[in-house]
Design a protein around this motif. Structure first.
Motif, mmCIF file in Angstrom:
data_model
loop_
_atom_site.group_PDB
_atom_site.id
_atom_site.type_symbol
_atom_site.label_atom_id
_atom_site.label_comp_id
_atom_site.label_asym_id
_atom_site.label_seq_id
_atom_site.Cartn_x
_atom_site.Cartn_y
_atom_site.Cartn_z
ATOM 1 N N ARG A 1 0.814 -1.212 0.000
ATOM 2 C CA ARG A 1 0.000 0.000 0.000
ATOM 3 C C ARG A 1 0.847 1.261 0.000
ATOM 4 N N THR A 2 2.070 1.176 0.518
ATOM 5 C CA THR A 2 2.924 2.370 0.607
ATOM 6 C C THR A 2 4.098 2.301 -0.366
ATOM 7 N N ALA A 3 4.014 1.439 -1.381
ATOM 8 C CA ALA A 3 5.112 1.282 -2.327
ATOM 9 C C ALA A 3 5.388 2.600 -3.044
ATOM 10 N N THR A 4 6.662 2.915 -3.218
ATOM 11 C CA THR A 4 7.063 4.141 -3.904
ATOM 12 C C THR A 4 6.968 3.947 -5.412
ATOM 13 N N GLU A 5 6.304 4.885 -6.083
ATOM 14 C CA GLU A 5 6.121 4.785 -7.524
ATOM 15 C C GLU A 5 7.380 5.238 -8.255
ATOM 16 N N VAL A 6 7.736 4.488 -9.304
ATOM 17 C CA VAL A 6 8.916 4.810 -10.095
ATOM 18 C C VAL A 6 8.610 4.552 -11.564
ATOM 19 N N ASP A 7 9.058 5.445 -12.428
ATOM 20 C CA ASP A 7 8.889 5.275 -13.868
ATOM 21 C C ASP A 7 9.916 4.277 -14.396
ATOM 22 N N GLN A 8 9.596 3.656 -15.504
ATOM 23 C CA GLN A 8 10.583 2.824 -16.174
ATOM 24 C C GLN A 8 11.719 3.709 -16.667
ATOM 25 N N GLY A 9 12.938 3.239 -16.482
ATOM 26 C CA GLY A 9 14.109 4.007 -16.859
ATOM 27 C C GLY A 9 14.631 4.898 -15.765
ATOM 28 N N GLN A 10 13.877 5.064 -14.681
ATOM 29 C CA GLN A 10 14.303 5.874 -13.551
ATOM 30 C C GLN A 10 15.058 5.010 -12.564
ATOM 31 N N LYS A 11 16.082 5.571 -11.943
ATOM 32 C CA LYS A 11 16.827 4.863 -10.903
ATOM 33 C C LYS A 11 16.361 5.375 -9.548
#
Length: 279
Positions: free
Chosen positions: A59-69
């Motif tokens: 529920r608290t997972a941090t969102e990250v774009d593909q290609g982002q570190k």
């Protein structure tokens, strides 16, 4: 056959070869940009900087774009969660690097990937679990998923478009190492498989988790249950179901045109040569 007949046949054959060659050049020029446009963008989002923290649950997972570190500082024993979007036709690869403290015992690290239904997805290949020796400064993990399908049978466990979760943690941690500081880096990239993975079907909605919440000021039960909070708001740069176009359409058209050209060429080569009667 007379020399005139042979020359006429050679001329017709030459015209057929030139027509087929021209058709292939035109189709190749049309297919190149179409295939290039179907490739997903792997560049990070320009809206914000890369995340510097991780969640502690789904529920608290941090969102990250593909290609982002994405980076995060944590302690040994913590569960670290990130989420990313994956669309049909993509084959995501999750790479994680954990930098360890100077003094630590041997520890086993593991990266797991779950889909929007929280089903653990198997890694097609990659070092999903690795044991770091006592003198190791870091440990690297990777997991390449199967290709995301646009549609699947309800009983199947195939990857489907939607939100995916990455969980990074230690396995069999010794009590002496519990709480030691570590830093983690996670990056997700995808390869566009193309028409080879295309299927006849699609989901009505991507598998993006959400929960029902009560509407403010709602008096009836219908109003209180009508609002849904989306747990993951991130999506591909060009929107969901961006892979509706694939190179399978191009090569199907190429096959049809080649078949038509072959039919015309065969008719031109095999038809009889008309001879005018001598007056």
């Amino acid at each position: 056959m007379s020399s005139v007949g042979r020359a006429g046949g050679a001329g017709r054959a030459g015209r057929v070869v030139r027509a087929v060659g021209a058709g292939l050049l035109v189709l190749g020029a049309a297919a190149s940009p179409a295939v290039a446009d179907s490739s997903p963008s792997a560049s990070p989002s320009d809206d914000g900087a890369a995340p510097t923290s991780a969640g502690t649950s789904f529920r608290t997972a941090t969102e990250v774009d593909q290609g982002q570190k994405a980076t995060a500082s944590a302690s040994m024993g913590d569960y670290l969660y990130w989420s990313f979007p994956a669309d049909a036709g993509q084959r995501p690869t999750v790479k994680a690097t954990v930098k360890l403290p100077d003094a630590h015992a041997s520890a086993t690290w593991q990266v797991d990937v779950y889909d929007g239904l929280r089903r653990r997805q198997a890694c097609q290949y990659g070092a999903q679990t690795r044991t770091a020796a006592q003198d190791a400064a870091s440990v690297e993990l990777s997991c390449t998923l199967r290709t995301v399908r646009a549609w699947s049978e309800p009983w199947a466990d195939d990857p489907l478009p939607g939100t995916y979760y990455v969980r990074l943690t230690t396995v069999g941690l010794k009590a002496a190492d519990l709480g030691l500081p570590v830093s983690a880096e996670v990056q997700v990239d995808s390869k566009d498989v193309g028409g080879a993975a295309a299927v006849d079907g699609s989901l009505a909605e991507p598998l993006v988790p959400g929960v029902a919440v009560a509407a403010e000021g709602g008096d009836s039960d219908e109003e209180s249950e009508g609002s849904v909070a989306v747990l993951s708001s991130i999506e591909p740069d060009d929107g969901w179901a961006s892979g509706w176009w694939s190179d399978r359409w191009v090569w199907t058209a190429v096959g049809g045109v080649l078949a038509a050209l072959a039919g015309v060429g065969g008719y031109s080569l095999t038809r009889g040569r008309s001879v005018r009667p001598t007056p």
